[in-house]
Design a protein around this motif. Sequence first.
Motif, PDB file in Angstrom:
ATOM      1  N   LEU A 244     -13.684 -43.845  -6.656  1.00 55.78           N
ATOM      2  CA  LEU A 244     -14.908 -43.254  -7.284  1.00 55.78           C
ATOM      3  C   LEU A 244     -14.591 -43.475  -8.954  1.00 55.78           C
ATOM      4  O   LEU A 244     -13.624 -43.350  -9.475  1.00 55.78           O
ATOM      5  N   ASP A 245     -15.538 -44.114  -9.510  1.00 59.98           N
ATOM      6  CA  ASP A 245     -15.646 -44.456 -10.968  1.00 59.98           C
ATOM      7  C   ASP A 245     -17.147 -43.993 -11.329  1.00 59.98           C
ATOM      8  O   ASP A 245     -18.087 -44.747 -11.206  1.00 59.98           O
ATOM      9  N   ASN A 246     -17.160 -42.879 -11.919  1.00 56.39           N
ATOM     10  CA  ASN A 246     -18.303 -42.257 -12.603  1.00 56.39           C
ATOM     11  C   ASN A 246     -19.659 -41.926 -11.634  1.00 56.39           C
ATOM     12  O   ASN A 246     -20.567 -42.303 -11.815  1.00 56.39           O
ATOM     13  N   GLY A 247     -19.074 -41.475 -10.394  1.00 56.96           N
ATOM     14  CA  GLY A 247     -19.968 -41.327  -9.561  1.00 56.96           C
ATOM     15  C   GLY A 247     -20.236 -42.432  -8.785  1.00 56.96           C
ATOM     16  O   GLY A 247     -21.245 -42.109  -7.686  1.00 56.96           O
ATOM     17  N   GLN A 248     -19.814 -43.471  -8.923  1.00 57.95           N
ATOM     18  CA  GLN A 248     -20.155 -44.662  -8.098  1.00 57.95           C
ATOM     19  C   GLN A 248     -18.801 -45.041  -7.385  1.00 57.95           C
ATOM     20  O   GLN A 248     -17.561 -45.187  -7.766  1.00 57.95           O
ATOM     21  N   ILE A 249     -19.085 -45.562  -5.804  1.00 57.99           N
ATOM     22  CA  ILE A 249     -17.942 -45.664  -5.099  1.00 57.99           C
ATOM     23  C   ILE A 249     -17.695 -47.350  -5.494  1.00 57.99           C
ATOM     24  O   ILE A 249     -18.526 -48.322  -5.508  1.00 57.99           O
ATOM     25  N   LYS A 250     -16.592 -47.617  -5.607  1.00 58.88           N
ATOM     26  CA  LYS A 250     -15.985 -49.110  -5.830  1.00 58.88           C
ATOM     27  C   LYS A 250     -14.905 -49.519  -4.707  1.00 58.88           C
ATOM     28  O   LYS A 250     -14.148 -48.564  -4.264  1.00 58.88           O
ATOM     29  N   LEU A 251     -14.905 -50.498  -4.491  1.00 59.22           N
ATOM     30  CA  LEU A 251     -14.224 -51.383  -3.449  1.00 59.22           C
ATOM     31  C   LEU A 251     -13.399 -52.546  -4.276  1.00 59.22           C
ATOM     32  O   LEU A 251     -14.306 -53.485  -4.665  1.00 59.22           O
ATOM     33  N   ALA A 252     -12.448 -52.854  -3.757  1.00 59.12           N
ATOM     34  CA  ALA A 252     -11.545 -54.196  -4.395  1.00 59.12           C
ATOM     35  C   ALA A 252     -10.394 -54.454  -3.443  1.00 59.12           C
ATOM     36  O   ALA A 252      -9.784 -53.477  -2.890  1.00 59.12           O
TER      37      ALA A 252
END
Length: 255
Positions: A244-252
């Motif tokens: 989670l980054d600033n309320g946004q889901i991130k995938l990598a």
Amino acid sequence: MSAVVDYAQAGELKFGQVGIANLRVRTLDVAQLAAEMQDRVQRAPNLFARAAVVLDFGGLSKTPSIDDARALVDGLRTAGVLPVALAYGTKEIEALSQQLGLPLLAKFRAQYERADGDAAAAPEPAPRAKASEPAPVAAKAAATNAAPGLVQKSPVRSGQQVYADNRDLTVLSAVGAGAEVIADGSIHIYGALRGRALAGAQGNEDARIFCREFHAELVAVAGHYKVLEDIPKDLRGKAVQVWLDNGQIKLAALD
């Protein structure tokens, strides 16, 4: 001769971890809320169709009227989900739950927003008396007694759910389609993830999900989620991390 009395119970009641979605209402627009939910159901029917939903009114400046609340419950049912409870909050919410005939779930503690927009916790019980030992000593003892991570050795099969309460979860095998793994901490999956993985279940935004082979139906961190249809196709089948980054889901990809 006295008759033999059968004391066997007709039903066995147990309490366990249940996967329930939490709908935080920020604007009491019944039509818009129902339309948004219907869109979710249409995009991912296997996840959301007839899904149990807890209503959280903590994002509103005041408690909805009984008429507005009933209209919302009816609208969400028409959209394809089933409101089953209200998130625990204030005395007004408790009264509303009684009028609606819905239970309060303390596990889903509503968060109330101040006028400036910052979140404020719902009222907590009165603090306990201070312990006789100094606070640093108590903190050290709590850290020492922290529960180790939960290790799931066998595959998590369709319809099964594994929950790591207040700790991380490590799955040494696969998570099948229709299965669900939940942790209050992070989740590590050393096989394929084909079902659902929900990390930071109690709101830990630093939790992460790691898996060796990514085919997830849904991933979530601290309540923020993405479904398979929202995930880039180039990540499917890869080793992936989710955060989670600033309320946004991130995938990598991990490779």
